[in-house]
Design a protein around this motif. Structure first.
Motif, short mmCIF file in Angstrom:
data_model
loop_
_atom_site.label_atom_id
_atom_site.label_comp_id
_atom_site.label_asym_id
_atom_site.label_seq_id
_atom_site.Cartn_x
_atom_site.Cartn_y
_atom_site.Cartn_z
N LEU A 157 4.32 0.18 -7.94
CA LEU A 157 4.15 1.46 -7.17
C LEU A 157 3.37 1.44 -6.12
O LEU A 157 2.84 1.36 -5.31
N LEU A 158 1.47 0.23 -6.94
CA LEU A 158 0.85 0.68 -6.50
C LEU A 158 1.42 -0.60 -5.08
O LEU A 158 0.33 -1.15 -3.80
N GLU A 170 6.51 -6.24 -0.13
CA GLU A 170 7.45 -5.47 -0.15
C GLU A 170 8.33 -6.07 -1.12
O GLU A 170 8.78 -5.62 -1.29
N ARG A 207 -2.81 -1.95 6.90
CA ARG A 207 -1.97 -1.16 7.58
C ARG A 207 -2.74 -2.40 9.50
O ARG A 207 -2.23 -2.04 10.25
N LEU A 252 0.07 0.45 3.34
CA LEU A 252 -0.99 0.91 3.87
C LEU A 252 -2.73 1.10 3.62
O LEU A 252 -3.18 1.46 4.98
N CYS A 298 2.93 0.98 -2.48
CA CYS A 298 1.60 1.23 -0.92
C CYS A 298 1.04 0.46 -1.06
O CYS A 298 0.37 0.74 0.28
N SER A 299 1.38 -0.69 -0.76
CA SER A 299 0.04 -1.90 -0.30
C SER A 299 0.06 -1.88 1.03
O SER A 299 -1.10 -2.03 1.60
#
Length: 114
Positions: free
Chosen positions: A88-89, A110, A98, A95, A92-93
């Protein structure tokens, strides 16, 4: 001939294991080393994310109470929960990345999370 004996309720509710834990640990070590190696070839926030993920997976494998664990501190159930958290981390990486100019690196991270 009678009916076959029923399995206990706990065994009926638990899904069967598909991969032996040693295979899971081997795959996890390979993934950790691959992600870490990839992290050495990028820069910026992607480097941090990949090296941290590779390190987390390596540490998780080393601390697991499995055949390939070095310091058995966590059981399989906790190991599974930690696997889910790491994935999950990692998902979300982007973010954290970016501001990374290379969209291919973000896409690769991803894909690894999947």
């Amino acid at each position: 001939m009678g009916t076959p004996p029923q399995r206990p309720l706990l065994h009926r509710l638990r899904p069967p294991r598909r991969v032996p834990f040693v295979g899971h640990q081997l795959a996890e070590y390979a993934l950790a080393l691959g992600i870490g190696a990839l992290g050495l070839h990028v820069s910026g926030s992607a480097e941090v994310v990949l090296l941290a993920t590779g390190g987390a997976l390596l540490l998780l494998g080393l601390l697991s109470a499995g055949p390939l664990g070095v310091v058995p501190m966590i059981g399989r159930r906790l190991h599974h929960g930690a696997d889910v958290i790491v994935v999950l981390l990692l998902a979300c990486s982007p973010l954290a990345m970016r501001h990374h100019p290379d969209g291919a690196v973000i896409a690769l991270v991803e894909v690894i999370a999947l």
